[in-house]
Design a protein around this motif. Structure first.
Motif, PDB file in Angstrom:
ATOM      1  N   ALA A  52       0.828  -1.208   0.000  1.00  0.00           N
ATOM      2  CA  ALA A  52       0.000   0.000   0.000  1.00  0.00           C
ATOM      3  C   ALA A  52       0.862   1.257   0.000  1.00  0.00           C
ATOM      4  O   ALA A  52       0.541   2.236  -0.691  1.00  0.00           O
ATOM      5  CB  ALA A  52      -0.934  -0.009   1.206  1.00  0.00           C
ATOM      6  N   ASP A  53       1.963   1.253   0.748  1.00  0.00           N
ATOM      7  CA  ASP A  53       2.858   2.416   0.750  1.00  0.00           C
ATOM      8  C   ASP A  53       3.496   2.623  -0.617  1.00  0.00           C
ATOM      9  O   ASP A  53       3.696   3.760  -1.062  1.00  0.00           O
ATOM     10  CB  ASP A  53       3.946   2.237   1.812  1.00  0.00           C
ATOM     11  N   ARG A  54       3.819   1.527  -1.294  1.00  0.00           N
ATOM     12  CA  ARG A  54       4.375   1.660  -2.651  1.00  0.00           C
ATOM     13  C   ARG A  54       3.342   2.270  -3.602  1.00  0.00           C
ATOM     14  O   ARG A  54       3.668   3.103  -4.450  1.00  0.00           O
ATOM     15  CB  ARG A  54       4.839   0.293  -3.157  1.00  0.00           C
ATOM     16  N   GLU A  55       2.077   1.876  -3.452  1.00  0.00           N
ATOM     17  CA  GLU A  55       1.026   2.458  -4.290  1.00  0.00           C
ATOM     18  C   GLU A  55       0.818   3.931  -3.952  1.00  0.00           C
ATOM     19  O   GLU A  55       0.585   4.752  -4.851  1.00  0.00           O
ATOM     20  CB  GLU A  55      -0.274   1.675  -4.098  1.00  0.00           C
ATOM     21  N   ARG A  56       0.901   4.284  -2.665  1.00  0.00           N
ATOM     22  CA  ARG A  56       0.780   5.700  -2.288  1.00  0.00           C
ATOM     23  C   ARG A  56       1.889   6.529  -2.940  1.00  0.00           C
ATOM     24  O   ARG A  56       1.643   7.633  -3.428  1.00  0.00           O
ATOM     25  CB  ARG A  56       0.836   5.845  -0.762  1.00  0.00           C
ATOM     26  N   ALA A  57       3.104   5.992  -2.914  1.00  0.00           N
ATOM     27  CA  ALA A  57       4.215   6.707  -3.550  1.00  0.00           C
ATOM     28  C   ALA A  57       3.984   6.842  -5.048  1.00  0.00           C
ATOM     29  O   ALA A  57       4.261   7.888  -5.646  1.00  0.00           O
ATOM     30  CB  ALA A  57       5.535   5.979  -3.268  1.00  0.00           C
ATOM     31  N   PRO A  64      -1.992  14.503  -6.753  1.00  0.00           N
ATOM     32  CA  PRO A  64      -1.930  14.965  -5.363  1.00  0.00           C
ATOM     33  C   PRO A  64      -1.329  13.894  -4.450  1.00  0.00           C
ATOM     34  O   PRO A  64      -1.546  12.712  -4.640  1.00  0.00           O
ATOM     35  CB  PRO A  64      -3.407  15.231  -5.013  1.00  0.00           C
ATOM     36  N   GLU A  65      -0.560  14.355  -3.473  1.00  0.00           N
ATOM     37  CA  GLU A  65       0.121  13.428  -2.576  1.00  0.00           C
ATOM     38  C   GLU A  65      -0.894  12.625  -1.749  1.00  0.00           C
ATOM     39  O   GLU A  65      -1.866  13.174  -1.236  1.00  0.00           O
ATOM     40  CB  GLU A  65       1.052  14.188  -1.641  1.00  0.00           C
ATOM     41  N   VAL A  66      -0.638  11.336  -1.632  1.00  0.00           N
ATOM     42  CA  VAL A  66      -1.448  10.456  -0.797  1.00  0.00           C
ATOM     43  C   VAL A  66      -0.647  10.175   0.472  1.00  0.00           C
ATOM     44  O   VAL A  66       0.365   9.473   0.431  1.00  0.00           O
ATOM     45  CB  VAL A  66      -1.792   9.136  -1.515  1.00  0.00           C
ATOM     46  N   ILE A  67      -1.082  10.732   1.574  1.00  0.00           N
ATOM     47  CA  ILE A  67      -0.345  10.622   2.827  1.00  0.00           C
ATOM     48  C   ILE A  67      -0.679   9.299   3.498  1.00  0.00           C
ATOM     49  O   ILE A  67      -1.847   8.904   3.583  1.00  0.00           O
ATOM     50  CB  ILE A  67      -0.687  11.799   3.758  1.00  0.00           C
TER      51      ILE A  67
END
Length: 407
Positions: A52-57, A64-67
Motif C-alpha cells: 500500500a505504501d508503494r502504491e501511495r508513492a 496529489p500526494e497520498v499521505i
C-alpha cells in the motif's frame, strides 16, 4: 498517451505485488483455522502495508500526494481492528484483481496496434497459421487481406489515444479512494511538519548568526585591532624615525584593506548585492566563476522569485559548490535552475568520488560530518521545500532542491 501507459505499467507492478499480498493473506486466513495463522498475521499485515505504501508513492508521483497512515498498532487485536488496515486489505483485494487486469490491457493495446500496423511488412514471412490480425478473426492469405488489417491497427491506435487515460484513472481510483488518510489526519501531519520546519528555520537562523559573528570576530575584528596597533606604533615612531613610521602606516593600510575585503565578504554572505541588484542567474554565475572546480550554470528562470527564495537558492548552490570543491575531487560541476509552475528547481551535479552523506554519514561531497548538507536541508525545509541527494560511491553526486516560489 505515454504518461497513461506508464501509469498503467507501474500500476500493473503494484497489482502483481497486491496479488502476492492477497495470496499471503488468504494463506494466513486458512492457517488461522488450525491456530497457526495468528503467528503469520503480523507479517501478512506488514506485507499489505508495504504494498500500500508503494502504491501511495506511485499515486503521489502522478497527482496529489497520498499521505500514509501512522505505523501499524503494536497489538494484534488493535492492528486487525484498525480502520486504515481494513481499508488497505480492501484495496489489496480490489487492486490485485482490477489493477492487474487493467495493466494487462494497457500493455496489450500498444502491442496489438504495433502488430496490425506493421502486419503488411511481415505477414508473408510467417506460417499461414500465424498470419492473422491481433484479434485473430481471420487468416490472411493474400495482399488485399493483409491491407485490410491496417484499419484495425488504426482502430487500436484510436482506442489507445481515447481510452488509455481513462484506464489509468480507473486503475488509480481504488488507491485514491481507499488509501487516503482519514479526516483530520492530513491537518495533524501538516501541523507536525510545520512545527518541525519552524524549528529548522530557527536553527538555521541561529547558525547563520553564529557564522556572521565568527567571521566578524575572527577576521574583521582582528584586522581592525592590527590597524589600531600599527597606527599607534607609527605615531610613536614618527618622532624617532619617520622611515619606520611610513613602514608601519603601509602595514596598517594593508591590514585595513584586508579588513575591508573581509567585511565585504561578510556582507555578501548576508545578502549578495548582485542578487539584489540583478538576478539569481547572475548571482549564480558569479558563484561559478569563484569556484575552484570548473562549473557550468544552466539557468532558465523567467521573472523574479521572492527575495527570500532567491537568497535560499543562492546559499544552497554556494554550500553545494563549497562541498564539491572541498570534498568531491570532481573535475566538473553543473548547476541547473528551472522554474516549473510555482516551484523553483535546483540541481547540482558533479563527477566526483561520491559517497556524500548528511551529518552522521561518512565522507563524500558532504564532508566527514555532512554538516553542510544538513544546513542545506534545514534552509530548504524552512521554506517548505524538498531536498534529495543521490551520491553512490564512485559518483556522480546529484543534489536536487525544490522551493515554492509562487507569488
Amino acid at each position: 498517451m505515454l504518461d497513461s501507459l506508464e501509469h498503467l505499467v507501474s500500476g500493473f507492478g503494484t497489482g502483481i505485488l497486491a496479488l502476492v499480498a492477497l495470496l499471503w493473506l488468504a494463506v494466513t486466513a486458512l492457517a488461522c483455522l488450525v491456530g497457526v495463522g495468528l503467528l503469520l498475521l503480523p507479517s501478512a499485515l506488514h506485507a499489505v502495508r508495504a504494498v500500500a505504501d508503494r502504491e501511495r508513492a506511485r499515486l503521489s508521483r502522478w497527482g496529489p500526494e497520498v499521505i500514509g497512515p501512522p505505523p501499524l498498532p503494536s497489538g494484534l487485536r488493535a492492528a486487525v481492528t484498525d480502520r486504515a488496515v481494513r481499508r488497505e486489505v480492501a484495496w489489496v483485494a480490489v487492486h490485485g484483481v482490477l489493477g492487474t487486469f487493467l495493466g494487462v490491457v494497457g500493455l496489450t493495446l500498444p502491442l496489438n496496434a504495433a502488430h496490425d500496423l506493421s502486419f503488411p511488412l511481415w505477414w508473408s514471412l510467417v506460417p499461414e497459421s500465424a498470419a492473422t490480425a491481433a484479434a485473430g478473426w481471420w487468416t490472411v492469405r493474400d495482399w488485399p487481406g493483409a491491407l485490410l488489417v491496417l484499419p484495425m491497427g488504426a482502430g487500436w491506435l484510436a482506442v489507445i489515444l481515447l481510452g488509455m487515460p481513462a484506464l489509468a484513472r480507473l486503475q488509480a481510483w481504488p488507491g485514491r479512494r481507499l488509501l487516503r488518510p482519514g479526516a483530520g489526519t492530513d491537518l495533524v501531519l501538516r501541523v507536525a511538519e510545520l512545527t518541525a520546519t519552524r524549528a529548522a528555520a530557527l536553527d538555521a537562523h541561529a547558525t547563520e548568526l553564529r557564522r556572521i559573528e565568527r567571521s566578524l570576530h575572527d577576521g574583521t575584528q582582528n584586522r581592525l585591532v592590527a590597524v589600531t596597533v600599527l597606527i599607534g606604533a607609527a605615531r610613536r615612531a614618527l618622532a624617532r624615525d619617520p622611515a619606520d613610521a611610513v613602514a608601519a602606516l603601509d602595514r596598517a593600510q594593508d591590514a585595513a584593506e584586508q579588513a575591508l575585503a573581509e567585511l565585504r565578504a561578510v556582507v555578501r554572505g548576508i545578502l549578495p548585492p548582485v542578487l539584489a541588484d540583478r538576478s539569481l542567474p547572475d548571482a549564480l554565475t558569479a558563484l561559478a566563476a569563484d569556484c575552484p572546480v570548473p562549473c557550468e550554470i544552466d539557468a532558465d528562470v523567467p521573472g523574479r522569485c521572492a527575495a527570500s527564495v532567491e537568497a535560499t537558492a543562492y546559499f544552497v548552490v554556494a554550500e553545494a559548490l563549497t562541498n564539491v570543491a572541498r570534498h568531491s575531487g570532481a573535475r566538473r560541476a553543473v548547476v541547473t535552475v528551472r522554474r516549473r509552475d510555482d516551484r523553483l528547481c535546483l540541481t547540482v551535479r558533479d563527477d566526483g568520488r561520491g559517497g556524500a552523506r548528511e551529518a552522521g554519514g561518512s565522507g563524500g561531497s558532504g564532508g566527514s560530518g555532512g554538516s553542510g548538507l544538513t544546513g542545506i536541508r534545514r534552509r530548504t525545509e524552512a521554506h517548505d521545500g524538498t531536498m534529495e541527494l543521490a551520491s553512490p560511491t564512485g559518483g556522480p553526486t546529484t543534489l536536487e532542491v525544490t522551493l515554492p516560489c509562487g507569488s
